[in-house]
Design an enzyme around this catalytic site. Structure first.
Site, PDB file in Angstrom:
ATOM      1  N   GLU A 112     -23.195  -3.799  25.251  1.00 15.22           N
ATOM      2  CA  GLU A 112     -23.208  -3.929  23.786  1.00 15.22           C
ATOM      3  C   GLU A 112     -21.781  -3.975  23.258  1.00 15.22           C
ATOM      4  OE1 GLU A 112     -25.220  -0.459  22.346  1.00 15.22           O
ATOM      5  OE2 GLU A 112     -27.027  -0.857  23.512  1.00 15.22           O
ATOM      6  N   LYS A 114     -18.775  -2.707  21.124  1.00 18.46           N
ATOM      7  CA  LYS A 114     -18.420  -1.391  20.594  1.00 18.46           C
ATOM      8  C   LYS A 114     -17.840  -1.602  19.200  1.00 18.46           C
ATOM      9  CE  LYS A 114     -16.278   2.950  21.959  1.00 18.46           C
ATOM     10  NZ  LYS A 114     -15.420   3.301  20.828  1.00 18.46           N
ATOM     11  N   ASP A 116     -16.293  -1.038  15.677  1.00 17.98           N
ATOM     12  CA  ASP A 116     -15.219  -0.141  15.281  1.00 17.98           C
ATOM     13  C   ASP A 116     -15.472   0.318  13.837  1.00 17.98           C
ATOM     14  OD1 ASP A 116     -12.969   1.275  15.714  1.00 17.98           O
ATOM     15  OD2 ASP A 116     -11.575  -0.393  15.480  1.00 17.98           O
ATOM     16  N   TYR A 223     -27.918   1.256  17.190  1.00 18.21           N
ATOM     17  CA  TYR A 223     -27.885   1.023  18.634  1.00 18.21           C
ATOM     18  C   TYR A 223     -28.540   2.101  19.481  1.00 18.21           C
ATOM     19  CZ  TYR A 223     -23.582   3.722  17.885  1.00 18.21           C
ATOM     20  OH  TYR A 223     -22.684   4.663  17.484  1.00 18.21           O
ATOM     21  N   LYS A 310     -12.586  -0.235  27.029  1.00 17.47           N
ATOM     22  CA  LYS A 310     -11.688  -0.465  25.885  1.00 17.47           C
ATOM     23  C   LYS A 310     -10.828  -1.696  26.115  1.00 17.47           C
ATOM     24  CE  LYS A 310     -12.067   3.228  23.096  1.00 17.47           C
ATOM     25  NZ  LYS A 310     -11.464   4.259  22.336  1.00 17.47           N
ATOM     26  N   CYS A 404      19.182  -2.525  -4.280  1.00 17.84           N
ATOM     27  CA  CYS A 404      17.916  -3.225  -4.472  1.00 17.84           C
ATOM     28  C   CYS A 404      18.122  -4.738  -4.354  1.00 17.84           C
ATOM     29  CB  CYS A 404      17.347  -2.888  -5.849  1.00 17.84           C
ATOM     30  SG  CYS A 404      15.879  -3.844  -6.257  1.00 17.84           S
ATOM     31  N   CYS A 407      17.491  -6.366  -7.992  1.00 16.66           N
ATOM     32  CA  CYS A 407      18.285  -6.118  -9.193  1.00 16.66           C
ATOM     33  C   CYS A 407      19.649  -5.519  -8.888  1.00 16.66           C
ATOM     34  CB  CYS A 407      17.517  -5.217 -10.162  1.00 16.66           C
ATOM     35  SG  CYS A 407      17.399  -3.517  -9.590  1.00 16.66           S
ATOM     36  N   CYS A 422      13.928   1.868  -5.673  1.00 15.21           N
ATOM     37  CA  CYS A 422      14.859   1.341  -6.658  1.00 15.21           C
ATOM     38  C   CYS A 422      14.590   2.088  -7.953  1.00 15.21           C
ATOM     39  CB  CYS A 422      14.635  -0.154  -6.867  1.00 15.21           C
ATOM     40  SG  CYS A 422      15.463  -0.755  -8.353  1.00 15.21           S
ATOM     41  N   CYS A 428      14.016  -3.697 -13.202  1.00 13.18           N
ATOM     42  CA  CYS A 428      13.904  -4.341 -11.894  1.00 13.18           C
ATOM     43  C   CYS A 428      12.676  -5.266 -11.933  1.00 13.18           C
ATOM     44  CB  CYS A 428      13.756  -3.262 -10.825  1.00 13.18           C
ATOM     45  SG  CYS A 428      13.638  -3.913  -9.173  1.00 13.18           S
TER      46      CYS A 428
END
Ligand code: AMP
Ligand code: ZN
Length: 667
Positions: A112, A114, A116, A223, A310, A404, A407, A422, A428
């Site tokens: 089956e 798996k 997540d 399941y 896995k 930044c 700006c 910033c 900005c």
């Protein structure tokens, strides 16, 4: 007459349950989604009008609306085990050897996907969903039945020859498409994006308002059947039976005669999984024969008759081209690695997030490094390492920016935080635009026609700089914008006009005072008559208000010390935006419940829990969420349970029924 109505309600319920069955078990929907929804609506209206025919299994519970403050803990009758992991075919062959040693006979497997997501155990009694519980620690989990009822993939009513009492287990997950939609919405609303579908699915299950859970559009597959009595000899047959009762079973499950077939299944899905539209993190292999399962039994943590395989997280190598820096709406800086495009897990990857300076330092990233990129559950792939063999001899370390990029302002870093900011929030550009987007968002001024893109365009054209500018926009200014038709321009003008009716508390949220979220805005609106009152408040006065701490108070005072904020407020006022309490604002209707605390429990029939809590607040009382000595009144509806018992034990709590509660207010 009343019998007719009752009959009608019952017919609608039966019909709607049947539709679910047709869809999931027979793969044969017989009515359109639209017809389904209109029947559901009809039923909802009838149930609202005739609450005496309440049924805890009505399909209208799919729509949600039930609020759960604390999910009760429930013991699992059958423990929910983990799965043992294998990472390659050698591991798998070892497992088969161990199985064969015990069984000494040929063994069949079921392979089956798996999924997540988050696992769930659902109790069905006499064909009706009774209780849905999260995995928790495997021994006990949270009871989240109301939320699970909103998931269409999970039947509320079974058909056929189902056993009288059993548990179905499965996985609740979120498709990529629905996950992306949620994040798109969140982006529009200026909220943080969710990391991955799995966390979003499990987080959604714990939301207090089941109507919100419904909106997340969760999926589920079942399941495993588990009970003291088992109507079949193999796991495979059980799955087919479960399907015939109305459960949604994974389409990809495969019965395998040999481990070779299992391996083929794994190899196939290892690459094809990217086409599924939802995330899987491996394959689960189960011994098919239930008697053999029983013979194999369990270790302390997992069944010996099952094994999970896995998948490796996929990893590729590519070249770092540049590191650039993004400025978010709150001024947070995110460094981004721009990569030479490379194919990873079925998509072309060009960028990876570097999160913050510490991560760059930890990686010891240099210019033009060859980096390993991995796709885990996150939206954006991440850099997990560097191929030092390929580093050029003179390459420079990546140096974090000091200013930044938007700006030029020098960045700051708050203690105890890894992220740079910033501080130029008023000028900005991304922050300015972000504030305007926040102002028009649904929970603030809710100006529909104005989306993020339009605001960005308007800002670039220097037509708007702060929310007050929306109110002087003209159609003539809007029409020349890209993709702006007559109708959408008119929508914007109308939307802006309509926003003048939005109540004070939402405006207070919309103007974007730092740390003033929705709830704080509500509290402020309750305690201050107008923005002018709020402006006059000192820090000491502000912290007197419930839920307002020092940090929030300071930020409010700062806001009103800023000339530009003050000017914006005056302008908004002059355009007719609600900056004081009006008819639209909930006012204290009386003080009759002052200093009294309330809690509602059980199934209420005269009013909803929401409206009851609102009544309490409107009359000066306070709602609390648990039974304790601080509780004055417990209002009980039908089937009140543990809360009532606890309140009786404490002894000082006054217990009211719904009518007595209404009388109390009227006094
Ligand atoms: P783990 O968390 O790695 O121990 O794996 C066990 C978990 O896998 C279970 O708790 C389920 O939530 C999840 N799972 C996903 N798909 C399946 C499946 N087809 N059969 C059994 N468990 C599954
Ligand atoms: Zn800036």
């Amino acid at each position: 007459m009343s019998q007719d109505i009752q009959q009608k309600i019952q017919n609608l319920r039966a019909e709607l349950h049947q539709h679910n069955f047709d869809y999931y078990s027979l793969d044969n929907p017989t009515i359109s989604d639209f017809e389904f929804d209109s029947k559901l609506k009809e039923l909802q209206e009838l149930e609202l009008k005739y609450p005496e025919y309440y049924d805890s299994n009505s399909p209208t519970l799919r729509v949600g609306g039930e609020i759960t403050k604390n999910f009760p803990t429930v013991e699992h009758q059958f423990r929910m085990y983990s799965l043992d992991n294998s990472y390659d075919f050698d591991d798998l062959e070892d497992w088969e050897k161990r199985v064969l040693k015990t069984i000494e006979q040929p063994v069949e497997f079921v392979a089956e996907l798996k999924y997540d997501g988050a696992s769930i155990s659902i109790l069905y009694e006499n064909g009706v969903m009774k209780e849905a519980v999260t995995r928790g620690d495997g021994f006990r989990g949270d009871e989240i039945t109301a939320n699970v009822k909103t998931i269409s993939d999970i039947p509320m009513q079974l058909y056929g020859d189902f056993p009288p009492r059993f548990f179905m287990r499965g996985e609740i997950h979120l498709t990529r498409k629905n996950f992306d939609k949620i994040n798109e919405r969140r982006e529009e609303e200026g909220l943080d994006l969710f990391m991955n579908p799995r966390n979003t699915a499990s987080g959604s299950l714990k939301m207090q308002d089941s109507a919100e859970v419904r909106k997340r559009k969760l999926s589920a597959v079942l399941y495993q059947y588990i009970s003291t009595e088992t109507p079949a000899k193999t796991h495979w047959e059980l799955l087919q039976k479960a399907k015939s009762w109305g459960f949604r079973i994974s389409e990809q499950t495969k019965l395998c005669k040999t481990l070779e077939e299992v391996k083929e299944f794994i190899t196939f899905w290892e690459t094809e999984r990217h086409q599924l539209g939802f995330d899987i993190d491996g394959i689960v292999i189960k011994v098919n024969d239930l008697a053999q399962q029983q013979q194999l039994g369990y270790t302390a943590k997992s069944p010996r008759w099952a094994m999970s395989y896995k998948f490796k997280a996929e990893k590729v190598e590519t070249e770092l081209q540049t590191v650039t820096y993004q400025v978010g709406r709150t001024g947070a800086i995110t460094p981004v690695a721009n990569l030479k495009p490379v194919l990873l897990a079925g998509t072309v990857v060009k960028r990876a997030s570097l999160h913050n300076e510490d991560i760059i330092k930890k990686l010891d990233l240099h210019e033009h490094d060859f980096v390993y990129v991995e796709k885990g559950g996150e939206i954006i792939p991440k850099i997990v390492g560097i191929n030092l063999d390929k580093r050029l001899p003179n390459s420079q370390e990546i140096e974090y920016i000091k200013n930044c990029p938007e700006c030029g302002t020098e960045l700051i870093k708050l203690e105890d935080q890894a992220i740079h900011f910033c501080p130029n929030d008023l000028h900005c550009p991304p922050q300015v635009v972000g504030r305007m987007i926040h102002y028009v968002s649904r929970k603030a001024l809710n100006i529909e026609g104005l989306g993020a893109e339009t605001i960005e365009q308007l800002y670039r054209e220097k037509l708007v700089e702060n929310p007050a500018d929306f109110y002087i926009l003209t159609k003539e200014q809007l029409l020349p914008l890209e993709r702006m038709a007559e109708k959408s321009a008119q929508n914007i003008i109308d939307g802006v006009e309509k926003s003048k009716e939005i109540p004070f508390e939402k405006v207070l949220f919309g103007i974007g005072i730092k740390h003033v979220g929705e709830t704080v805005a509500k509290k402020l609106a309750k305690n201050f008559e107008s923005i002018d009152d709020l402006k006059k408040a000192t820090k000491e006065e502000l912290v007197q208000v419930e839920d307002i701490g020092g940090k929030i108070a300071e930020s409010i005072v700062d806001f009103f010390q800023n000339e530009e904020s003050l000017l914006m407020i005056e302008r908004l006022k002059s355009y007719g935006v609600q900056l004081e309490k009006g008819e639209n604002t909930t006012e204290l209707l009386s003080n009759s419940l002052e200093n009294k605390t309330f809690l509602f429990t059980g199934k209420l029939s005269l009013f909803t829990r929401d409206s009851a809590e609102e009544m309490v607040e409107n009359h000066g009382g306070k709602n609390i969420s648990a039974v304790s000595k601080n509780l004055n009144y417990l209002v009980v509806g039908e089937k009140a349970g543990s809360k009532l018992k606890k309140a009786q034990e404490i002894g000082t709590i006054e217990i009211l029924d719904e009518q007595q509660f209404l009388d109390l207010i009227a006094e």
